[in-house]
Scaffold this motif. Structure first.
Motif, mmCIF file in Angstrom:
data_model
loop_
_atom_site.group_PDB
_atom_site.id
_atom_site.type_symbol
_atom_site.label_atom_id
_atom_site.label_comp_id
_atom_site.label_asym_id
_atom_site.label_seq_id
_atom_site.Cartn_x
_atom_site.Cartn_y
_atom_site.Cartn_z
ATOM 1 N N SER A 114 0.692 -1.380 0.056
ATOM 2 C CA SER A 114 0.064 -0.092 0.000
ATOM 3 C C SER A 114 0.775 1.244 -0.078
ATOM 4 N N PHE A 115 2.004 1.275 -0.307
ATOM 5 C CA PHE A 115 2.704 2.369 -0.505
ATOM 6 C C PHE A 115 3.362 2.615 -1.742
ATOM 7 N N LEU A 116 3.617 4.064 -2.008
ATOM 8 C CA LEU A 116 3.867 4.386 -3.229
ATOM 9 C C LEU A 116 5.031 5.406 -3.243
ATOM 10 N N LEU A 117 6.185 5.217 -3.739
ATOM 11 C CA LEU A 117 7.291 6.073 -3.562
ATOM 12 C C LEU A 117 7.214 7.316 -4.322
ATOM 13 N N ALA A 118 6.918 8.286 -3.180
ATOM 14 C CA ALA A 118 6.741 9.975 -3.697
ATOM 15 C C ALA A 118 7.825 10.684 -4.265
ATOM 16 N N SER A 119 8.983 10.290 -3.528
ATOM 17 C CA SER A 119 10.184 11.189 -3.659
ATOM 18 C C SER A 119 11.464 10.549 -3.345
ATOM 19 N N THR A 120 12.497 10.371 -3.975
ATOM 20 C CA THR A 120 13.658 9.799 -3.600
ATOM 21 C C THR A 120 14.777 10.830 -3.989
ATOM 22 N N ASN A 121 15.945 10.402 -3.415
ATOM 23 C CA ASN A 121 17.227 11.343 -3.780
ATOM 24 C C ASN A 121 18.389 10.496 -3.252
ATOM 25 N N CYS A 122 19.414 10.697 -3.786
ATOM 26 C CA CYS A 122 20.733 10.083 -3.411
ATOM 27 C C CYS A 122 21.770 11.262 -3.693
ATOM 28 N N ASN A 123 22.677 11.212 -2.608
ATOM 29 C CA ASN A 123 24.070 12.307 -2.577
ATOM 30 C C ASN A 123 25.135 11.253 -2.704
ATOM 31 N N PHE A 124 25.928 11.528 -3.665
ATOM 32 C CA PHE A 124 27.173 10.330 -3.833
ATOM 33 C C PHE A 124 28.397 11.229 -3.283
ATOM 34 N N THR A 125 29.365 10.529 -2.117
ATOM 35 C CA THR A 125 30.188 11.274 -1.440
ATOM 36 C C THR A 125 31.392 10.565 -1.960
ATOM 37 N N ALA A 126 31.600 9.320 -2.532
ATOM 38 C CA ALA A 126 32.775 8.507 -2.639
ATOM 39 C C ALA A 126 32.351 7.606 -3.976
#
Length: 133
Positions: free
Chosen positions: A49-61
């Motif tokens: 019953s969940f929908l992905l509304a937002s996602t992000n990823c910060n790359f540090t290495a």
């Protein structure tokens, strides 16, 4: 917090050797599913019953082929209709942070195509996960 490890496959890297940026989102998706399974919440396609509304990823290495990664997943907020999840992707050998991600999941009724409140029993389980960790 939930942890699992993944060994970087060759197909997840790009022509220059590091992990392709899109592969990180696959790792984060798998981490979320394993997190919910560890809580005893079903992740089958039908009752999910969940929908992905937002996602992000910060790359540090940079991560690389055949590197063992640890993905740590934590629930950071539970609202009426949504929850927030944070992720850390680390090199399992060194503990170095490779990337950090965040996701917002919305409780969603696929039949009516509308968001709805998180069911009370599920919400209690999610809130207890924040309190415990």
């Amino acid at each position: 917090m939930h942890e699992f490890e993944v060994n970087v496959r060759f197909s997840e890297t790009d022509a220059f050797g590091p992990i392709n940026n899109t592969s990180y989102f696959i790792y984060l998706e798998e981490a979320r599913m394993k997190f919910f399974e560890a809580l005893g919440l079903t992740t089958d396609a039908q009752p999910w019953s969940f929908l992905l509304a937002s996602t992000n990823c910060n790359f540090t290495a940079q991560g690389h082929f055949n590197q063992l990664l640890t993905i740590r997943t934590s629930l950071t907020k539970v609202g009426t209709k949504s929850c927030d999840i944070s992720h850390e992707i680390l090199c399992s050998q060194t503990g170095e942070i490779i990337a950090e991600g965040h996701a917002v999941l919305v409780c969603y009724n696929f039949a009516t195509q509308k968001s709805e409140p998180i069911p009370e029993k599920m919400k209690e389980k999610l809130i207890s996960e924040i309190v415990l960790h």
